[in-house]
Write an enzyme that holds these catalytic residues in place. Structure first.
Site, PDB file in Angstrom:
ATOM      1  N   LYS A 172      -3.464 132.721  18.521  1.00 32.57           N
ATOM      2  CA  LYS A 172      -4.016 133.762  19.519  1.00 32.57           C
ATOM      3  C   LYS A 172      -3.258 133.910  20.843  1.00 32.57           C
ATOM      4  O   LYS A 172      -3.183 134.766  21.590  1.00 32.57           O
ATOM      5  CB  LYS A 172      -5.522 133.755  19.795  1.00 32.57           C
ATOM      6  CG  LYS A 172      -5.937 132.542  20.528  1.00 32.57           C
ATOM      7  CD  LYS A 172      -7.504 132.442  20.732  1.00 32.57           C
ATOM      8  CE  LYS A 172      -8.048 131.203  21.544  1.00 32.57           C
ATOM      9  NZ  LYS A 172      -9.379 131.014  21.492  1.00 32.57           N
TER      10      LYS A 172
ATOM     11  N   HIS B 119      18.954  93.123  23.779  1.00 40.42           N
ATOM     12  CA  HIS B 119      18.955  92.529  25.261  1.00 40.42           C
ATOM     13  C   HIS B 119      19.774  93.263  25.982  1.00 40.42           C
ATOM     14  O   HIS B 119      21.031  93.284  25.506  1.00 40.42           O
ATOM     15  CB  HIS B 119      19.213  90.947  25.061  1.00 40.42           C
ATOM     16  CG  HIS B 119      19.126  90.247  26.368  1.00 40.42           C
ATOM     17  ND1 HIS B 119      18.215  90.022  27.186  1.00 40.42           N
ATOM     18  CD2 HIS B 119      20.405  90.113  27.069  1.00 40.42           C
ATOM     19  CE1 HIS B 119      18.564  89.474  28.464  1.00 40.42           C
ATOM     20  NE2 HIS B 119      19.917  89.560  28.122  1.00 40.42           N
TER      21      HIS B 119
ATOM     22  N   ASP C 121      -7.592 118.175  17.807  1.00 43.08           N
ATOM     23  CA  ASP C 121      -8.682 118.027  18.969  1.00 43.08           C
ATOM     24  C   ASP C 121     -10.035 118.548  18.527  1.00 43.08           C
ATOM     25  O   ASP C 121     -11.090 118.156  18.837  1.00 43.08           O
ATOM     26  CB  ASP C 121      -8.295 118.718  20.420  1.00 43.08           C
ATOM     27  CG  ASP C 121      -7.058 117.948  21.062  1.00 43.08           C
ATOM     28  OD1 ASP C 121      -6.749 116.922  20.543  1.00 43.08           O
ATOM     29  OD2 ASP C 121      -7.057 118.313  22.214  1.00 43.08           O
TER      30      ASP C 121
END
Ligand code: NAI
Length: 454
Positions: free
Chosen positions: A33, A440, A307
């Site tokens: 939408k 490293h 969600d």
């Protein structure tokens, strides 16, 4: 014409499902939408990261002296930051549009409303046209919670109170910004506007910030931002908003703070309003659509991801849930696992976490060893950060020697945390991690170092 799958909502859950399903040869319709990309891309994750990156560049320059960099008159040009944000969003939305085309997904711009079920499938109306799908995926996301504070609606109508949507488009930085809610959105915006020169006050109901974050880590973040000048009012209950004024109650009595803008960021809630769920009988608990571990609702052939199912309201959870939905549709049984989903707060320093915190482990009665190391164990961290107080905190299961939780505060944390999620997902033991060679010098090396302290 009947679609194999109608996806409602074009955010991370919806567009991922549409892309995967279309790519697998299903006949897919995606309804959106507002704008493709949803809240995450248009008014959430991505825009806020453009803001925060500009803030980080400015902070670096302002603090450059200690690092042998001389920069004068550094300031954030907010309108330029907003313009850049809009360009970034536009570019990514265009990319999504192409992805949908490439995967033969029909995208319809408009609000989809479910209207019932027939022999052919589920009926969905969009802009006055009816579509039918054999299956539905509801991925409508969430909306901000607007708490019932007297005066808030009026302040919002006047454009003083704003949500995460409006704050990303304000034209000038407020001189005074009051933020109600010291959760993820509140802290990220506090971080940006603090760097941009606003006086920021955060009013938080709880006695700590950053919600469920490990308490020690959120305490370090709080100290960092107090030093940078943010005013935190904790254990504070907002009782009224009068235009520009936020009135709250705390142990010090009734107090007031004034802001030319008031950001309301007290959480989000699943968005199921006006969707027509009742026409087909999709079960909710009054707040969220209830799903099982295969993302199925109570109606076979109707799924909910992201969600809207309220389980883990994060974009990256939605991606994975969407993929699980499509796999299940395609007959590849795919069960969603939630125990190793990382979460990040993109403040400066960043906070990244996965799994149990010291508090949740104690609540659940888990038998854990907690290892804590300062990030100054990393040569790179020391080389790049003066007076840094970052730490890594690892929770190791005492019986099985696997990782139950890992938390980092310090920059790069956002890019390191997935390594910890991998360790948890694959149930690596302390001894296994010790055998891995980390590059490293990196900040991530402290994780390996922590394993030797276990
Ligand atoms: P949140 O749930 O993170 O924080 C809301 C805060 O508001 C809590 O600390 C709560 O105690 C406080 N609060 C609630 N009612 C209050 C009141 N009346 N007065 C004062 N304080 C009150 O919610 P937030 O920050 O709105 O974020 C919403 C969602 O967006 C979250 O689910 C989050 O996961 C997601 N998000 C994720 C991001 C990320 O992953 N980096 C970035 C931004 C948002």
């Amino acid at each position: 014409m009947t679609y194999d799958l109608i996806v409602i909502g074009g955010g991370p859950g919806g567009y991922t499902a549409a892309e995967r399903a279309g790519g697998a040869g299903l006949f897919v319709l995606l309804a959106e939408k507002r704008a493709l990309g949803g809240v995450c891309l248009n008014e959430g994750c991505i825009p806020s990261k453009t803001f925060l990156n500009s803030a980080k560049i400015a902070d670096h320059a302002k603090n450059g002296n200690a690092y042998g960099v001389i920069a004068q008159g550094v300031k954030l040009d907010h309108p330029a930051v907003v313009k850049r944000k809009n360009r970034v969003v536009k570019k990514l939305v265009a990319g999504l549009d192409m992805k949908m085309k490439k995967n033969n997904v029909t995208v319809v711009n408009g609000e989809a409303v479910i209207s019932g079920r027939t022999e052919e499938g589920f009926r969905v109306n969009i802009n006055g046209s009816a579509y039918t799908g054999k299956r539905l995926l509801i991925a409508t996301g969430s909306v901000p919670v607007i708490p019932p504070i007297p005066g808030l609606d009026e302040s919002y109508e006047k454009g003083i109170a704003v949500t995460n949507r409006e704050i990303l488009d304000i034209e000038t930085t407020p001189e005074n910004l009051v933020i109600i809610g010291g959760g993820i959105i509140g802290l990220e915006m506090a971080s940006y506007f603090n760097s941009a020169g606003s006086r920021v006050t955060v009013v938080e109901m709880l006695d700590h910030i950053a919600g469920p974050t490990d308490r020690e880590i959120s305490g370090i973040l709080l100290n960092n931002y107090k030093k940078k000048g943010i005013d935190f009012r904790l254990s504070a209950k907002v009782i009224e908003i009068k235009g520009n004024e936020v009135i709250f109650e705390s142990s010090d009595g009734i107090q007031r703070v004034t802001g030319d803008k008031i950001l309301v960021s007290v959480g989000r809630k699943p968005d199921t309003k006006g969707l027509g769920l009742e026409t087909i009988g999709v079960e909710t608990d009054g707040r969220r659509i209830i799903t099982d571990e295969f993302l199925r609702t109570n109606i076979p052939e109707v799924y909910a991801a992201g969600d809207v199912n309220g389980i883990s309201m994060l974009a990256h959870t939605a991606y994975r849930e969407a993929e699980a939905v499509v796999n299940n549709i395609l007959g590849k049984r795919d069960r969603m696992r939630y125990f190793a989903i990382p979460s990040v707060i993109y403040t400066n320093p960043e906070v990244a976490s996965v799994g149990e915190t010291a508090e949740s482990a104690q609540e659940k009665g888990l038998d854990v060893e907690i290892i804590k190391l300062p990030l100054s164990y990393s040569g790179r961290y020391v080389a790049e950060t003066d007076r840094g107080d970052g730490i890594v905190k690892v929770l190791v299961d005492k019986q099985y020697r696997t990782i139950l939780g890992l938390h980092i505060i310090g920059n790069y944390a956002s890019e390191i945390i997935y390594g910890a999620a991998v360790m948890m997902e694959t149930e690596m033991r302390v001894d296994d991690i010790r055998e891995i060679v980390f590059p490293h010098p990196t900040v991530g090396e402290v994780i390996r170092e922590a394993m030797f302290e276990a």
